[in-house]
Design a protein around this motif. Structure first.
Motif, PDB file in Angstrom:
ATOM      1  N   SER A   1      39.920  36.689  36.336  1.00 13.75           N
ATOM      2  CA  SER A   1      40.903  37.670  35.889  1.00 13.75           C
ATOM      3  C   SER A   1      42.242  36.976  35.684  1.00 13.75           C
ATOM      4  O   SER A   1      42.380  35.783  35.919  1.00 13.75           O
ATOM      5  CB  SER A   1      41.033  38.792  36.917  1.00 13.75           C
ATOM      6  N   GLY A   2      43.235  37.751  35.257  1.00 18.36           N
ATOM      7  CA  GLY A   2      44.565  37.176  35.071  1.00 18.36           C
ATOM      8  C   GLY A   2      44.632  36.319  33.824  1.00 18.36           C
ATOM      9  O   GLY A   2      43.968  36.585  32.821  1.00 18.36           O
TER      10      GLY A   2
ATOM     11  N   THR B   1      42.495  28.363  37.538  1.00 18.89           N
ATOM     12  CA  THR B   1      43.434  29.415  37.880  1.00 18.89           C
ATOM     13  C   THR B   1      44.278  29.087  39.108  1.00 18.89           C
ATOM     14  O   THR B   1      43.834  28.376  40.020  1.00 18.89           O
ATOM     15  CB  THR B   1      42.683  30.740  38.122  1.00 18.89           C
ATOM     16  N   THR B   2      45.469  29.668  39.129  1.00 16.06           N
ATOM     17  CA  THR B   2      46.314  29.617  40.323  1.00 16.06           C
ATOM     18  C   THR B   2      46.005  30.786  41.250  1.00 16.06           C
ATOM     19  O   THR B   2      46.611  30.906  42.307  1.00 16.06           O
ATOM     20  CB  THR B   2      47.804  29.682  39.940  1.00 16.06           C
ATOM     21  N   GLY B   3      45.074  31.644  40.836  1.00 19.14           N
ATOM     22  CA  GLY B   3      44.728  32.831  41.617  1.00 19.14           C
ATOM     23  C   GLY B   3      43.871  32.495  42.820  1.00 19.14           C
ATOM     24  O   GLY B   3      44.096  31.506  43.519  1.00 19.14           O
ATOM     25  N   SER B   4      42.846  33.295  43.060  1.00 21.37           N
ATOM     26  CA  SER B   4      42.066  33.187  44.285  1.00 21.37           C
ATOM     27  C   SER B   4      41.158  31.964  44.281  1.00 21.37           C
ATOM     28  O   SER B   4      40.715  31.489  43.228  1.00 21.37           O
ATOM     29  CB  SER B   4      41.206  34.438  44.469  1.00 21.37           C
TER      30      SER B   4
ATOM     31  N   GLU C   1      37.825  32.719  42.567  1.00 21.57           N
ATOM     32  CA  GLU C   1      37.781  32.567  41.111  1.00 21.57           C
ATOM     33  C   GLU C   1      37.768  31.101  40.708  1.00 21.57           C
ATOM     34  O   GLU C   1      37.090  30.720  39.750  1.00 21.57           O
ATOM     35  CB  GLU C   1      38.955  33.291  40.471  1.00 21.57           C
ATOM     36  N   ARG C   2      38.499  30.254  41.433  1.00 24.78           N
ATOM     37  CA  ARG C   2      38.444  28.820  41.135  1.00 24.78           C
ATOM     38  C   ARG C   2      37.038  28.288  41.356  1.00 24.78           C
ATOM     39  O   ARG C   2      36.571  27.410  40.613  1.00 24.78           O
ATOM     40  CB  ARG C   2      39.446  28.042  41.991  1.00 24.78           C
TER      41      ARG C   2
END
Length: 271
Positions: free
Chosen positions: A124-125, A150-153, A156-157
């Motif tokens: 996402s994002g 991603t810099t997210g969770s 997700e990475r």
């Protein structure tokens, strides 16, 4: 252009490996730590590296005022007289469809580019993608996958790491996976990479940091943030057909909020 060549006979013992210099650099859309968009500064830095392959992340094409609405990928390829492969992560059409507002990853190559394809990554994002290319060597070939996770969770990475690792299949005997992973190499979410690749920094026979004057950081490969690097999130991973002679973190000359990582590869010939 996505067909993969079949496995070729193993090279004989008298065939030396092919040297390839590669740099990976998150260029922060050409904006340095002084807040200025300065493509000539960036081009000068990259030219001095004298690399065969330049893998860039956070590249703009007609993206807006932050990068003076220019095609950074094309301008850099022309300035350096290198071939270009482009992998957008964000791709928005404008009223003028000739000028597509894009942002993503680029490969600049001194070596002939034979294959180039783009793969969108899960999550996402902000959209993320991987640019996979095959370049021709004298007596061999090398697969290069360039990405920005991603810099997210961490979850997700992990999904994105699995997706990019899966792009390297059995017949692709020589390959590298590079980019900004937004995680340290030992992070659990990068576990899928360890199944197919090895961290080039750990394999390198010779390692050096431009930040080596900070004695507590010497030879640790830290690339971010540029002024006071304390994380090693910009990485190169290699398959079994590739060895590593050296790896060096360079002074970024203030051209980005990351530092460039240069890796001198030795690619098995005849594959």
């Amino acid at each position: 252009m996505t067909d993969e060549p079949g496995r070729r006979p193993a090279p004989g013992p008298d065939q030396p490996p092919i040297p390839v210099r590669l740099v990976t650099f998150n260029i922060h859309h050409g904006v340095g730590d002084d807040g200025r968009h300065d493509l000539p500064r960036l081009a000068k830095l990259l030219a001095a590296v004298d690399a065969d392959l330049i893998c860039l992340q956070e590249v703009d094409r007609y993206f807006g005022g932050r990068s003076e609405d220019v095609d950074q990928a094309l301008l850099l390829s022309r300035a350096l007289d290198l071939q270009l492969a482009w992998g957008p992560a964000i791709d928005d059409a404008r009223a003028d469809e000739r000028l597509r507002r894009q942002y993503g990853n680029a490969l600049l190559s001194r070596l002939p580019i034979l294959v180039s394809d783009v793969h969108q990554l899960p999550g996402s994002g902000e959209p993320r993608s991987a640019l996979r290319t095959m370049v021709e060597l004298d007596g061999g070939a090398l697969w290069v996958t360039n990405t920005h996770l991603t810099t997210g969770s961490a979850g997700e990475r992990a999904l994105q790491a699995e997706a990019v690792a899966a792009l390297h299949t059995g017949p692709m005997e020589t390959g590298v996976l590079v980019g900004d992973f937004n995680a340290e190499p030992g992070a659990s979410e990068l576990g899928a990479l360890h199944e197919r690749f090895t961290d080039a920094w750990e394999l390198a026979q010779d390692r050096e940091d431009q930040s080596g004057w900070r004695f507590w950081q010497h030879a640790e490969g830290r690339t971010h943030p540029a002024r006071h690097p304390h994380t090693r999130i910009d990485q190169v991973w290699v398959s079994e057909g590739v060895t590593v002679a050296g790896a060096h973190v360079l002074d970024g000359a203030g051209a980005s909020d990351h530092l460039p990582l240069v890796v001198d590869l030795e690619v098995r010939s005849g594959v």
